[in-house]
Design an enzyme around this catalytic site. Structure first.
Site, PDB file in Angstrom:
ATOM      1  N   PHE A  39       0.841  -1.193   0.000  1.00  0.00           N
ATOM      2  CA  PHE A  39       0.000   0.000   0.000  1.00  0.00           C
ATOM      3  C   PHE A  39       0.881   1.249   0.000  1.00  0.00           C
ATOM      4  O   PHE A  39       1.717   1.427   0.890  1.00  0.00           O
ATOM      5  CB  PHE A  39      -0.921  -0.006   1.228  1.00  0.00           C
ATOM      6  CG  PHE A  39      -1.892  -1.155   1.227  1.00  0.00           C
ATOM      7  CD1 PHE A  39      -3.156  -1.019   0.653  1.00  0.00           C
ATOM      8  CD2 PHE A  39      -1.541  -2.389   1.775  1.00  0.00           C
ATOM      9  CE1 PHE A  39      -4.048  -2.083   0.638  1.00  0.00           C
ATOM     10  CE2 PHE A  39      -2.432  -3.453   1.767  1.00  0.00           C
ATOM     11  CZ  PHE A  39      -3.687  -3.304   1.196  1.00  0.00           C
ATOM     12  N   VAL A  77       2.276  -1.757   4.462  1.00  0.00           N
ATOM     13  CA  VAL A  77       2.032  -0.330   4.315  1.00  0.00           C
ATOM     14  C   VAL A  77       3.384   0.377   4.269  1.00  0.00           C
ATOM     15  O   VAL A  77       4.242   0.120   5.122  1.00  0.00           O
ATOM     16  CB  VAL A  77       1.201   0.164   5.522  1.00  0.00           C
ATOM     17  CG1 VAL A  77       1.123   1.667   5.559  1.00  0.00           C
ATOM     18  CG2 VAL A  77      -0.189  -0.461   5.502  1.00  0.00           C
ATOM     19  N   CYS A  78       3.587   1.251   3.303  1.00  0.00           N
ATOM     20  CA  CYS A  78       4.870   1.953   3.186  1.00  0.00           C
ATOM     21  C   CYS A  78       5.083   2.883   4.358  1.00  0.00           C
ATOM     22  O   CYS A  78       4.244   3.739   4.658  1.00  0.00           O
ATOM     23  CB  CYS A  78       4.927   2.758   1.895  1.00  0.00           C
ATOM     24  SG  CYS A  78       6.314   3.904   1.871  1.00  0.00           S
ATOM     25  N   ILE A  79       6.223   2.756   4.998  1.00  0.00           N
ATOM     26  CA  ILE A  79       6.490   3.541   6.212  1.00  0.00           C
ATOM     27  C   ILE A  79       6.548   5.046   5.941  1.00  0.00           C
ATOM     28  O   ILE A  79       5.950   5.842   6.667  1.00  0.00           O
ATOM     29  CB  ILE A  79       7.759   3.037   6.943  1.00  0.00           C
ATOM     30  CG1 ILE A  79       7.927   3.750   8.283  1.00  0.00           C
ATOM     31  CG2 ILE A  79       9.014   3.206   6.102  1.00  0.00           C
ATOM     32  CD1 ILE A  79       8.891   3.058   9.214  1.00  0.00           C
ATOM     33  N   ALA A  82       3.152   6.318   5.135  1.00  0.00           N
ATOM     34  CA  ALA A  82       2.285   6.188   6.305  1.00  0.00           C
ATOM     35  C   ALA A  82       2.552   7.293   7.318  1.00  0.00           C
ATOM     36  O   ALA A  82       1.628   7.894   7.863  1.00  0.00           O
ATOM     37  CB  ALA A  82       2.484   4.821   6.956  1.00  0.00           C
TER      38      ALA A  82
END
Lengths: 130, 127, 100
Positions: A39, A77-79, A82
């Protein structure tokens, strides 16, 4: 065959997450392996457990969580994306001195390298976005 | 970070203008991180994506839009061994742009060459 | 090679850029708002019908039906597919490019 899925948009605003979900479900049903669902951009918002849609609507976040549970899906989820958008897990919340975290069950936060790795390791990468 | 020596052809497709949305900036972040994986990377700029490469972007001046000018990063790509940058000829011409107005040296591709490049890829990332 | 187009041709040039840059023999899947490019009686009908000589064009039926359209509204020659066939299209083409 091994598929990787990239979701570039958040829930509800765009159809991207719905299309990705239907595609992923259909691929699993056909016996394909989903290496990872990554994501990115506003897509990270698919991973917040604070989402409360109206009762007569689909629950986009829970739907992903459930699909993950049933099929052992890796939802990443991409840090960086995010953090920009206020999505944190327990570790990240602690690290940034925030008093809450909001990552949904079945999702994990990790780096962009996971997207590249998914591209390298999978036979196909399919992008859903706007 | 290397994946057991597997080298795939990665294509990053940029079709969106900078600043109006975050796609251009975050796609560049993928390219930079991806460079560590030592894949065979190409970037293409089509449609409004060509505007990402326009010289003289001024964003962080006091009278500006208050965002970081990330166009300089395209010039740093060479240091990451990302050297294959392609611009769609028609998109550039439609927008009245020429190569000397772009921040980095690029290769201009016509329709057939662009189609051929796309076809040769293993992984196509569009943002 | 498979191209996916999810944008209405009235809204963006995703479809026209895809039709311009894809190569003969490629497959194009229209889904989400992209299905509006697959309909009869529109200003895009001729362009898309011509493109059928060069490409295989598919359209995702769930997106057609969701938007009040039926198979009768789809330009003759365009193949209708469901999500399972979308998966097959991805599996049978070595590269997939999304025209977002």
């Amino acid at each position: 065959m091994k598929f990787a899925i990239l979701v570039n948009e958040g829930p509800y605003q765009h159809q991207a997450s719905d299309s990705a979900y239907q595609f992923t479900k259909a691929a699993l049903k056909k016996g394909h392996e989903i290496f990872r669902v990554f994501f990115y951009h506003d897509g990270v918002n698919n991973g917040t457990r604070l989402t409360v849609p109206p009762q007569d609507d689909r629950h986009v976040v829970n739907r992903w969580s459930e699909l993950s549970k049933e099929n052992n899906l890796d939802l990443v989820v991409c840090i960086a994306a995010a953090q920009r958008r206020g999505l944190l897990d327990e570790n990240e919340a602690k690290r940034h001195g925030k008093n809450a975290n909001n990552i949904a069950e079945g999702f994990r936060i990790s780096g962009l390298g996971q997207l590249i790795e998914a591209g390298v390791q999978s036979d196909r990468l399919v992008v859903f976005g706007d | 970070m290397e994946e057991e020596g597997v080298v795939k052809k990665f294509l990053y497709v940029n079709r969106k203008a900078p600043y109006g949305s975050i796609y251009a900036l975050e796609s560049l972040e993928v390219v930079l991180i991806g460079a560590a994986f030592e894949q065979d990377v190409s970037m293409v700029f089509i449609d409004d994506g060509v505007y990402q490469l326009k010289k003289d972007q001024q964003t962080s001046v006091s009278s500006g839009i208050g965002m970081k000018d990330f166009s300089k990063t395209y010039r740093a790509l060479e240091g990451y061994d990302v050297e294959k940058l392609y611009v769609d000829k028609k998109s550039m011409e439609e927008r009245g742009l020429s190569v000397d107005e772009l921040v980095v040296p690029v290769t201009i591709l016509d329709d057939a060459q662009m189609g051929e490049l796309m076809e040769q890829q293993d992984v196509v990332l569009s943002f | 090679m498979l191209h996916t187009v999810n944008k209405s041709p009235y809204e963006t040039n995703s479809l026209s850029s895809c039709l311009r840059l894809a190569r003969k023999g490629h497959t194009i899947l229209l889904f989400e708002n992209g299905i509006y490019g697959a309909l009869k009686g529109t200003c895009f009908e001729n362009v898309v019908t011509d493109a059928l000589n060069k490409y295989q064009i598919c359209v995702l039926m769930p997106d057609i039906e969701a938007r009040g359209m039926r198979v009768d509204n789809v330009i003759t020659g365009i193949k209708t597919v469901d999500y399972a066939e979308f998966v097959d299209l991805v599996a049978s083409n070595s590269t997939v490019q999304a025209w977002l």
